[in-house]
Scaffold this motif. Sequence first.
Motif, mmCIF file in Angstrom:
data_model
loop_
_atom_site.group_PDB
_atom_site.id
_atom_site.type_symbol
_atom_site.label_atom_id
_atom_site.label_comp_id
_atom_site.label_asym_id
_atom_site.label_seq_id
_atom_site.Cartn_x
_atom_site.Cartn_y
_atom_site.Cartn_z
ATOM 1 N N PHE A 60 -29.589 -46.230 5.591
ATOM 2 C CA PHE A 60 -28.764 -45.616 4.650
ATOM 3 C C PHE A 60 -27.391 -46.301 4.300
ATOM 4 O O PHE A 60 -26.887 -46.371 3.060
ATOM 5 N N PHE A 61 -26.916 -46.892 5.111
ATOM 6 C CA PHE A 61 -25.778 -47.502 5.414
ATOM 7 C C PHE A 61 -26.025 -48.672 4.176
ATOM 8 O O PHE A 61 -25.232 -48.842 3.074
ATOM 9 N N GLY A 62 -27.127 -49.461 4.106
ATOM 10 C CA GLY A 62 -27.457 -50.552 3.375
ATOM 11 C C GLY A 62 -27.476 -50.016 2.015
ATOM 12 O O GLY A 62 -27.355 -50.732 1.064
ATOM 13 N N ARG A 68 -21.615 -27.985 -9.777
ATOM 14 C CA ARG A 68 -22.912 -28.736 -9.049
ATOM 15 C C ARG A 68 -22.305 -29.651 -7.944
ATOM 16 O O ARG A 68 -21.262 -29.952 -8.121
ATOM 17 N N LEU A 69 -23.335 -30.012 -7.225
ATOM 18 C CA LEU A 69 -22.941 -31.325 -6.407
ATOM 19 C C LEU A 69 -24.119 -31.977 -5.847
ATOM 20 O O LEU A 69 -25.466 -31.016 -5.824
ATOM 21 N N THR A 70 -23.959 -33.255 -5.523
ATOM 22 C CA THR A 70 -25.311 -33.612 -4.822
ATOM 23 C C THR A 70 -25.249 -33.940 -3.112
ATOM 24 O O THR A 70 -24.162 -34.477 -2.745
ATOM 25 N N TRP A 71 -26.160 -33.713 -2.461
ATOM 26 C CA TRP A 71 -25.985 -33.559 -1.132
ATOM 27 C C TRP A 71 -27.050 -34.274 -0.409
ATOM 28 O O TRP A 71 -28.056 -33.946 -0.549
ATOM 29 N N ALA A 72 -26.889 -35.523 0.340
ATOM 30 C CA ALA A 72 -27.791 -36.252 0.971
ATOM 31 C C ALA A 72 -27.931 -35.898 2.564
ATOM 32 O O ALA A 72 -26.887 -36.017 3.051
ATOM 33 N N ASN A 73 -28.961 -35.581 2.692
ATOM 34 C CA ASN A 73 -29.344 -34.919 4.385
ATOM 35 C C ASN A 73 -30.644 -35.713 4.838
ATOM 36 O O ASN A 73 -31.242 -36.439 4.148
ATOM 37 N N ARG A 90 -39.677 -34.262 13.202
ATOM 38 C CA ARG A 90 -38.359 -34.817 12.544
ATOM 39 C C ARG A 90 -38.351 -36.266 12.961
ATOM 40 O O ARG A 90 -38.298 -36.473 14.180
ATOM 41 N N PRO A 91 -38.042 -37.197 12.178
ATOM 42 C CA PRO A 91 -38.154 -38.630 12.334
ATOM 43 C C PRO A 91 -36.436 -38.403 13.297
ATOM 44 O O PRO A 91 -35.429 -37.815 13.155
ATOM 45 N N ALA A 92 -36.314 -39.644 14.129
ATOM 46 C CA ALA A 92 -35.435 -39.905 14.810
ATOM 47 C C ALA A 92 -33.809 -40.045 13.955
ATOM 48 O O ALA A 92 -34.062 -40.915 13.084
ATOM 49 N N ARG A 93 -32.665 -39.261 14.190
ATOM 50 C CA ARG A 93 -31.990 -39.553 13.410
ATOM 51 C C ARG A 93 -30.772 -40.321 14.292
ATOM 52 O O ARG A 93 -29.929 -41.140 13.562
ATOM 53 N N TYR A 149 -30.267 -31.016 -3.448
ATOM 54 C CA TYR A 149 -30.197 -31.366 -2.154
ATOM 55 C C TYR A 149 -31.570 -32.613 -2.002
ATOM 56 O O TYR A 149 -32.579 -32.125 -2.106
ATOM 57 N N VAL A 150 -30.979 -33.785 -1.512
ATOM 58 C CA VAL A 150 -31.944 -34.788 -1.248
ATOM 59 C C VAL A 150 -32.143 -35.259 -0.059
ATOM 60 O O VAL A 150 -31.109 -35.692 0.883
ATOM 61 N N GLU A 151 -33.296 -35.328 0.574
ATOM 62 C CA GLU A 151 -33.710 -35.601 1.968
ATOM 63 C C GLU A 151 -33.825 -37.089 2.097
ATOM 64 O O GLU A 151 -35.319 -37.524 1.970
ATOM 65 N N GLU A 152 -32.848 -37.810 1.909
ATOM 66 C CA GLU A 152 -32.952 -39.248 1.689
ATOM 67 C C GLU A 152 -32.631 -40.198 2.895
ATOM 68 O O GLU A 152 -32.609 -41.345 2.819
#
Length: 393
Positions: free
Chosen positions: A97-99, A51-56, A10-13, A87-90
Amino acid sequence: MQPTSPNAFRPARRSVLLALGGAALAGCGVPAAYVAPGDRAGADLSSSDHRLTWANWPLYIDVDDEDETKRPTLDAFEERTGISVEYVEEINDNDEFFGKISPALMNHQRTDRDLIVISDWMCARFVRLGWVQEMDRSRQPHVTRYLDPLLREPAFDPGRRFTVPWQSGITGIAYNKRRLGREIRQVSDLWADDLKGRVTLLSGLDEAFALLMQGNGVDITRWTADDFHTVCEQVERQVKSGHIRRFTGNDYIKDLSTGDVLACQAYSGDVIQLQADNPDIEFVVPEEGAELWSESLMIPNLARHKTNAERLIDYYYEPEVAAELAAWVNYVCPVPAAQDVLASAKDEETAALAEDPLIFPDAAMRERLVIARDITADERVEFAKKWNGIVGL
């Protein structure tokens, strides 16, 4: 339910603050970027649009061992509710992500995301700027009942009105007990002569400062600028003397595994995976305490499926669901009631996770865990410049 070592990949969060660009905008609280409470809600289509869109973040949810396209807990939610989840792993970095989504939020436009997960120090900026919506707790009885009391009152969001922890963790000290030949109990133990050149600290300001302040006996719920500058002076001295080998992101894992480093600042979730391969690795919550942090769920302004998102959040606070997720991701579970669920599992390895204090901290450890006050808008640019100068960013 047993994970397949997701943390190893896993990348650093809790990522490094690499630049001041986007951070400066959020940190300074540019008046034009602030969104007033009355302008945050959009038309909620949940009742008719299921439905819904979830970014994680990547690798931050349970995955079926036989079919990586399946996510058992999320699949069960969809089947139970009829709500389809994109479900979007972005999210790979908080600032990145802020940018990506800040232009829409500051210009009162939709982000096309109903749910996002970011680190609490970044959540603080979103809350401060009015970029996320207050949740309706009447739709979230499980959150109300089961959210860990330790996580309920962060300084940036008292009562967790805008945020709900997805997973939590501890920033403490990891060390190789066999190679070092002694125990580490305090932050000051990092500066012992036999560790010269064999210590690393985390490079990100938000990741590193709290534990170092705790080593000085500071109450990190109310730390001051003087406390911060004292830490900077101490770290700078250790850099000049050659005591600190380097500053790292999650790559401290490799240094500790190879023995190039004997002690380092570390995250509890990573150490669980390291211990699976090397039982000589220890994780310690110092006697002075350690920082408890979270990555939290938030609903951005103008989200079109707010009610659906609130329902999904509450689903993950059902103890049975939280237990299944905790067994896979191995971070501190924000639902203490999930411990009993895991303890009753028929699989011995799964049941053993209930006794792991890095997933369910015991009473003694909980007494030493604290959520740090976040860095304010007025402090951020100055402090980041100072810290980055020492770290070499």
